[in-house]
Design a protein around this motif. Structure first.
Motif, mmCIF file in Angstrom:
data_model
loop_
_atom_site.group_PDB
_atom_site.id
_atom_site.type_symbol
_atom_site.label_atom_id
_atom_site.label_comp_id
_atom_site.label_asym_id
_atom_site.label_seq_id
_atom_site.Cartn_x
_atom_site.Cartn_y
_atom_site.Cartn_z
ATOM 1 N N LYS A 75 -21.334 1.967 11.496
ATOM 2 C CA LYS A 75 -21.461 2.571 9.476
ATOM 3 C C LYS A 75 -22.367 3.715 8.967
ATOM 4 O O LYS A 75 -21.961 4.286 8.456
ATOM 5 N N GLN A 77 -23.860 5.838 10.947
ATOM 6 C CA GLN A 77 -23.352 7.311 11.423
ATOM 7 C C GLN A 77 -22.652 7.981 10.673
ATOM 8 O O GLN A 77 -22.847 9.085 10.621
ATOM 9 N N GLU A 78 -21.295 7.562 10.244
ATOM 10 C CA GLU A 78 -20.073 7.574 9.826
ATOM 11 C C GLU A 78 -21.226 7.981 7.831
ATOM 12 O O GLU A 78 -20.355 8.904 7.518
ATOM 13 N N ASN A 79 -21.743 7.215 7.974
ATOM 14 C CA ASN A 79 -22.363 7.222 6.493
ATOM 15 C C ASN A 79 -22.608 8.867 6.274
ATOM 16 O O ASN A 79 -23.071 9.696 5.384
ATOM 17 N N ALA A 81 -22.944 10.910 8.923
ATOM 18 C CA ALA A 81 -22.081 12.510 8.530
ATOM 19 C C ALA A 81 -21.190 12.832 7.879
ATOM 20 O O ALA A 81 -21.449 13.813 7.349
ATOM 21 N N LYS A 82 -20.903 11.098 6.889
ATOM 22 C CA LYS A 82 -19.616 12.073 5.319
ATOM 23 C C LYS A 82 -21.142 12.837 4.424
ATOM 24 O O LYS A 82 -20.191 13.598 3.550
ATOM 25 N N THR A 83 -21.643 11.855 4.271
ATOM 26 C CA THR A 83 -22.802 12.035 2.796
ATOM 27 C C THR A 83 -23.655 13.305 2.852
ATOM 28 O O THR A 83 -24.656 13.898 2.763
ATOM 29 N N GLY A 84 -24.651 13.394 4.602
ATOM 30 C CA GLY A 84 -25.946 13.934 4.899
ATOM 31 C C GLY A 84 -27.053 12.996 4.404
ATOM 32 O O GLY A 84 -27.688 13.556 4.630
ATOM 33 N N ILE A 93 -23.780 1.112 1.737
ATOM 34 C CA ILE A 93 -23.497 2.133 1.962
ATOM 35 C C ILE A 93 -21.648 1.878 1.084
ATOM 36 O O ILE A 93 -21.035 0.461 0.935
#
Length: 94
Positions: A75, A77-79, A81-84, A93
């Motif tokens: 979660k 890592q996905e955040n 990649a999505k938000t920086g 999150i």
């Protein structure tokens, strides 16, 4: 005084080295593998009085916590990649 101290040290070192040389170990199956059970220790531990009878749920706690940790990291890592932005607390999150 100094001579007595040296003589005593020599005697102690000689005794220690002799005891190390005199030790012949046990009946080793291979060099360094010298474990022998005490008399009366069973060939098979399962079902004997030496069986630790571990609780399966207690043994699986570590594996379960690792799975949960990997889910939280995914979660994060996905955040990232999505938000920086890296957010440590998974509850923050969206």
């Amino acid at each position: 005084m100094k001579k007595m101290l040296l003589i005593n040290a020599g005697v102690v070192l000689a005794a220690l080295s002799y005891s190390a040389i005199a030790y012949d170990g046990q009946n080793c199956s291979e060099p360094g593998v010298c474990w022998e059970p005490k008399p009366g220790y069973p060939e098979k531990v399962a079902g004997s009085k030496y069986d630790p009878k571990h609780d399966v749920n207690e043994l699986n706690k570590q594996a379960q916590s690792v799975i949960e940790m990997e889910e939280r990291n995914k979660k994060r890592q996905e955040n990232l990649a999505k938000t920086g932005k890296f957010v440590y607390d998974v509850d923050d999150i969206e």
